[in-house]
Design a protein around this motif. Structure first.
Motif, PDB file in Angstrom:
ATOM      1  N   GLU A   1       0.829  -1.195   0.000  1.00  0.00           N
ATOM      2  CA  GLU A   1       0.000   0.000   0.000  1.00  0.00           C
ATOM      3  C   GLU A   1       0.870   1.254   0.000  1.00  0.00           C
ATOM      4  O   GLU A   1       1.863   1.330   0.713  1.00  0.00           O
ATOM      5  N   LYS A   2       0.450   2.221  -0.798  1.00  0.00           N
ATOM      6  CA  LYS A   2       1.252   3.438  -0.946  1.00  0.00           C
ATOM      7  C   LYS A   2       0.643   4.594  -0.154  1.00  0.00           C
ATOM      8  O   LYS A   2      -0.562   4.637   0.090  1.00  0.00           O
ATOM      9  N   SER A   3       1.506   5.533   0.194  1.00  0.00           N
ATOM     10  CA  SER A   3       1.047   6.730   0.899  1.00  0.00           C
ATOM     11  C   SER A   3       0.622   7.769  -0.134  1.00  0.00           C
ATOM     12  O   SER A   3       0.731   7.540  -1.339  1.00  0.00           O
ATOM     13  N   SER A   4       0.184   8.905   0.334  1.00  0.00           N
ATOM     14  CA  SER A   4      -0.226   9.975  -0.582  1.00  0.00           C
ATOM     15  C   SER A   4       0.761  11.143  -0.524  1.00  0.00           C
ATOM     16  O   SER A   4       0.404  12.278  -0.810  1.00  0.00           O
ATOM     17  N   ASP A   5       2.022  10.843  -0.183  1.00  0.00           N
ATOM     18  CA  ASP A   5       3.025  11.899  -0.016  1.00  0.00           C
ATOM     19  C   ASP A   5       3.574  12.460  -1.323  1.00  0.00           C
ATOM     20  O   ASP A   5       4.142  13.537  -1.345  1.00  0.00           O
TER      21      ASP A   5
ATOM     22  N   PRO B   1       5.204   7.816  -4.803  1.00  0.00           N
ATOM     23  CA  PRO B   1       4.971   7.784  -3.355  1.00  0.00           C
ATOM     24  C   PRO B   1       5.777   6.704  -2.643  1.00  0.00           C
ATOM     25  O   PRO B   1       6.189   5.710  -3.246  1.00  0.00           O
ATOM     26  N   ASN B   2       5.992   6.939  -1.351  1.00  0.00           N
ATOM     27  CA  ASN B   2       6.577   5.937  -0.469  1.00  0.00           C
ATOM     28  C   ASN B   2       5.488   4.947  -0.071  1.00  0.00           C
ATOM     29  O   ASN B   2       4.309   5.167  -0.345  1.00  0.00           O
TER      30      ASN B   2
ATOM     31  N   SER C   1       2.999   3.314   2.603  1.00  0.00           N
ATOM     32  CA  SER C   1       2.287   3.731   3.815  1.00  0.00           C
ATOM     33  C   SER C   1       2.701   2.783   4.947  1.00  0.00           C
ATOM     34  O   SER C   1       3.378   1.772   4.700  1.00  0.00           O
ATOM     35  N   PRO C   2       2.308   3.062   6.173  1.00  0.00           N
ATOM     36  CA  PRO C   2       2.589   2.110   7.265  1.00  0.00           C
ATOM     37  C   PRO C   2       2.044   0.703   6.960  1.00  0.00           C
ATOM     38  O   PRO C   2       2.727  -0.296   7.229  1.00  0.00           O
ATOM     39  N   ASP C   3       0.836   0.614   6.372  1.00  0.00           N
ATOM     40  CA  ASP C   3       0.307  -0.698   5.988  1.00  0.00           C
ATOM     41  C   ASP C   3       1.187  -1.357   4.924  1.00  0.00           C
ATOM     42  O   ASP C   3       1.405  -2.577   4.946  1.00  0.00           O
TER      43      ASP C   3
ATOM     44  N   ARG D   1       4.418  -0.907   4.510  1.00  0.00           N
ATOM     45  CA  ARG D   1       5.657  -1.361   5.164  1.00  0.00           C
ATOM     46  C   ARG D   1       5.405  -2.660   5.936  1.00  0.00           C
ATOM     47  O   ARG D   1       6.252  -3.556   5.938  1.00  0.00           O
TER      48      ARG D   1
ATOM     49  N   ARG E   1       8.023   2.818  -4.130  1.00  0.00           N
ATOM     50  CA  ARG E   1       7.123   1.859  -3.480  1.00  0.00           C
ATOM     51  C   ARG E   1       7.495   0.411  -3.785  1.00  0.00           C
ATOM     52  O   ARG E   1       7.343  -0.453  -2.928  1.00  0.00           O
TER      53      ARG E   1
END
Length: 183
Positions: free
Chosen positions: A46-50, A55-56, A58-60, A62, A87
């Motif tokens: 899962e990707k973040s919205s940064d 994107p990097n 997300s915690p999920d 990782r 990602r």
């Protein structure tokens, strides 16, 4: 005289037993259904919205990457591939690090059949992890196994495709879900 012959006979008998045992030893064979080569193909976590373009995780994401590394902990991983995006690199890194490997890059927009042919030529045994995207994973899996593979939805992060090749080069495909991230 008996005292001199007994040690010699004992040694001769012992030597014959050892030589006989060595002659009977055989090399263990792997089970007949063991695969010589396995490709594990997943989409990035899962990707973040940064960052809209790159994107990097997300915690999920990782968490999912760590779960993937755990699934492959006992596998004979010989290579780890990911596209040029953060990602995919971040999804592949924990598994690569656990096996002392670097993450190798492949071009995300390259033809799937060419990448699959190169990997099939380069590797003959072991496990190769490949991390891609929702729009590239199905084509890569199809190219590796020579089979039909359904498309992935944009919200599907948990598909793990395993393509095994037996000693004759015949592929088998197993698809399953992995990880609890995001649930």
């Amino acid at each position: 005289m008996n005292r001199r012959i007994f040690p010699l006979l004992f040694r001769a008998a012992l030597l014959l037993m050892l030589l006989s045992a060595a002659g009977c030893a055989s090399t263990p064979r792997p089970p007949a259904n063991d695969t010589a080569l396995t490709f594990v193909v997943v989409r990035h976590g899962e990707k973040s919205s940064d960052d809209a373009e790159d994107p990097n995780l997300s915690p999920d994401g990782r968490t999912r990457a760590a779960e993937l590394a755990g699934l492959l902990a006992d596998a004979p991983v010989v290579a780890v591939y990911a596209t040029e995006y953060r990602r995919t690199q971040q999804t592949a890194e924990p598994a690569a690090a656990a096996h002392g490997l670097a993450v190798l890059r492949y071009f995300s927009k390259g033809p799937a059949d060419e990448a699959a042919a190169q990997w099939r030529q380069r590797y003959t045994q072991g496990t190769v992890l490949i991390v891609g995207h929702s729009n590239t994973v199905p084509a890569l899996v199809a190219a590796l196994c020579g089979c039909e593979v359904p498309a992935m939805s944009e919200d599907e992060y948990d598909r793990l495709s395993t393509i095994g090749f037996d000693a004759t080069g015949k592929p088998t495909l197993e698809v399953r879900r992995y990880g609890a991230a995001g649930r």
